[in-house]
Motif scaffolding. Sequence first.
Motif, PDB file in Angstrom:
ATOM      1  N   ASN A   1       7.783  -5.078 -36.767  1.00  0.00           N
ATOM      2  CA  ASN A   1       7.275  -4.854 -35.425  1.00  0.00           C
ATOM      3  C   ASN A   1       6.286  -5.925 -35.002  1.00  0.00           C
ATOM      4  N   ILE A   2       5.435  -6.368 -35.914  1.00  0.00           N
ATOM      5  CA  ILE A   2       4.492  -7.441 -35.572  1.00  0.00           C
ATOM      6  C   ILE A   2       5.253  -8.707 -35.202  1.00  0.00           C
ATOM      7  N   ILE A   3       6.288  -9.026 -35.946  1.00  0.00           N
ATOM      8  CA  ILE A   3       7.095 -10.208 -35.631  1.00  0.00           C
ATOM      9  C   ILE A   3       7.800 -10.039 -34.285  1.00  0.00           C
ATOM     10  N   ALA A   4       8.477  -8.906 -34.099  1.00  0.00           N
ATOM     11  CA  ALA A   4       9.202  -8.671 -32.841  1.00  0.00           C
ATOM     12  C   ALA A   4       8.240  -8.629 -31.649  1.00  0.00           C
ATOM     13  N   ASP A   5       7.107  -7.953 -31.814  1.00  0.00           N
ATOM     14  CA  ASP A   5       6.139  -7.864 -30.717  1.00  0.00           C
ATOM     15  C   ASP A   5       5.491  -9.211 -30.438  1.00  0.00           C
ATOM     16  N   GLY A   6       5.259 -10.000 -31.475  1.00  0.00           N
ATOM     17  CA  GLY A   6       4.715 -11.343 -31.278  1.00  0.00           C
ATOM     18  C   GLY A   6       5.680 -12.233 -30.525  1.00  0.00           C
ATOM     19  N   ILE A   7       6.950 -12.186 -30.903  1.00  0.00           N
ATOM     20  CA  ILE A   7       7.966 -12.964 -30.186  1.00  0.00           C
ATOM     21  C   ILE A   7       8.018 -12.534 -28.730  1.00  0.00           C
ATOM     22  N   ASP A   8       7.962 -11.226 -28.506  1.00  0.00           N
ATOM     23  CA  ASP A   8       8.013 -10.706 -27.138  1.00  0.00           C
ATOM     24  C   ASP A   8       6.777 -11.112 -26.338  1.00  0.00           C
ATOM     25  N   ALA A   9       5.598 -10.900 -26.900  1.00  0.00           N
ATOM     26  CA  ALA A   9       4.355 -11.132 -26.159  1.00  0.00           C
ATOM     27  C   ALA A   9       4.055 -12.612 -25.942  1.00  0.00           C
ATOM     28  N   PHE A  10       4.416 -13.458 -26.898  1.00  0.00           N
ATOM     29  CA  PHE A  10       4.008 -14.851 -26.809  1.00  0.00           C
ATOM     30  C   PHE A  10       5.123 -15.813 -26.425  1.00  0.00           C
TER      31      PHE A  10
ATOM     32  N   VAL B   1       2.034  -3.242 -30.491  1.00  0.00           N
ATOM     33  CA  VAL B   1       1.873  -2.823 -31.885  1.00  0.00           C
ATOM     34  C   VAL B   1       1.393  -1.370 -31.938  1.00  0.00           C
ATOM     35  N   ALA B   2       0.450  -1.011 -31.054  1.00  0.00           N
ATOM     36  CA  ALA B   2      -0.012   0.387 -30.993  1.00  0.00           C
ATOM     37  C   ALA B   2       1.153   1.316 -30.661  1.00  0.00           C
ATOM     38  N   LEU B   3       2.007   0.891 -29.748  1.00  0.00           N
ATOM     39  CA  LEU B   3       3.186   1.680 -29.390  1.00  0.00           C
ATOM     40  C   LEU B   3       4.097   1.877 -30.601  1.00  0.00           C
ATOM     41  N   SER B   4       4.255   0.848 -31.404  1.00  0.00           N
ATOM     42  CA  SER B   4       5.112   0.987 -32.589  1.00  0.00           C
ATOM     43  C   SER B   4       4.506   1.963 -33.597  1.00  0.00           C
ATOM     44  N   LEU B   5       3.173   1.977 -33.717  1.00  0.00           N
ATOM     45  CA  LEU B   5       2.524   2.925 -34.622  1.00  0.00           C
ATOM     46  C   LEU B   5       2.656   4.360 -34.121  1.00  0.00           C
ATOM     47  N   ILE B   6       2.556   4.541 -32.810  1.00  0.00           N
ATOM     48  CA  ILE B   6       2.777   5.870 -32.229  1.00  0.00           C
ATOM     49  C   ILE B   6       4.214   6.312 -32.490  1.00  0.00           C
ATOM     50  N   ALA B   7       5.152   5.397 -32.304  1.00  0.00           N
ATOM     51  CA  ALA B   7       6.563   5.718 -32.547  1.00  0.00           C
ATOM     52  C   ALA B   7       6.795   6.063 -34.011  1.00  0.00           C
ATOM     53  N   PHE B   8       6.147   5.353 -34.916  1.00  0.00           N
ATOM     54  CA  PHE B   8       6.284   5.653 -36.342  1.00  0.00           C
ATOM     55  C   PHE B   8       5.787   7.064 -36.636  1.00  0.00           C
ATOM     56  N   GLY B   9       4.632   7.420 -36.077  1.00  0.00           N
ATOM     57  CA  GLY B   9       4.102   8.773 -36.257  1.00  0.00           C
ATOM     58  C   GLY B   9       5.051   9.826 -35.711  1.00  0.00           C
ATOM     59  N   PHE B  10       5.645   9.550 -34.562  1.00  0.00           N
ATOM     60  CA  PHE B  10       6.627  10.459 -33.976  1.00  0.00           C
ATOM     61  C   PHE B  10       7.811  10.640 -34.916  1.00  0.00           C
ATOM     62  N   GLN B  11       8.281   9.535 -35.509  1.00  0.00           N
ATOM     63  CA  GLN B  11       9.440   9.630 -36.398  1.00  0.00           C
ATOM     64  C   GLN B  11       9.094  10.371 -37.683  1.00  0.00           C
ATOM     65  N   VAL B  12       7.879  10.205 -38.187  1.00  0.00           N
ATOM     66  CA  VAL B  12       7.445  10.971 -39.367  1.00  0.00           C
ATOM     67  C   VAL B  12       7.501  12.461 -39.046  1.00  0.00           C
ATOM     68  N   TRP B  13       7.021  12.824 -37.869  1.00  0.00           N
ATOM     69  CA  TRP B  13       7.077  14.223 -37.424  1.00  0.00           C
ATOM     70  C   TRP B  13       8.535  14.686 -37.318  1.00  0.00           C
ATOM     71  N   GLN B  14       9.396  13.834 -36.780  1.00  0.00           N
ATOM     72  CA  GLN B  14      10.818  14.159 -36.667  1.00  0.00           C
ATOM     73  C   GLN B  14      11.449  14.370 -38.042  1.00  0.00           C
ATOM     74  N   GLU B  15      11.083  13.527 -38.983  1.00  0.00           N
ATOM     75  CA  GLU B  15      11.632  13.650 -40.335  1.00  0.00           C
ATOM     76  C   GLU B  15      11.273  15.005 -40.931  1.00  0.00           C
TER      77      GLU B  15
END
Length: 137
Positions: free
Chosen positions: A77-86, A113-127
């Motif tokens: 996510n850091i790589i993808a978000d960096g490519i997107d943002a910069f 990056v914060a959005l990806s962490l929120i999404a990760f938490g959501f997926q943990v809950w889904q699991e």
Amino acid sequence: MKREGIKRYIPVTIFTALLVTIIYELAYTYKWWELKVTIVPWGYITNVSYAYGSFLIGTMWIFYFTFKKFWLFLVANIIADGIDAFLIREFMELRGIIHYINLSNWNLFIVMVALSLIAFGFQVWQEKTFKLKESGT
């Protein structure tokens, strides 16, 4: 992608697309950026091709390949978000598609990056929900 992967990660993908739409609404309200070119007449607030296109598909694939390993997920996510943002956003601004007003590339990167962490938490809950369903509880 296997059918099981699609079924497992479609909820988080839709959730993150909704969050991206909300971010675009906030960006419009607080003048973070302005969309200059849209693909649909109502797309002057939310970049529909991004929120429901490349971002949606990218989210699905990143979760599919990296979810079980948090650090791999974070690095991807850091790589993808960096490519997107910069890179991609700079290209889009140079092409006149978007114009940044009150949000720097670094701020956008942090939001993503914060959005990806929120999404990760959501997926943990889904699991946990999937495990309850599989166990019949």
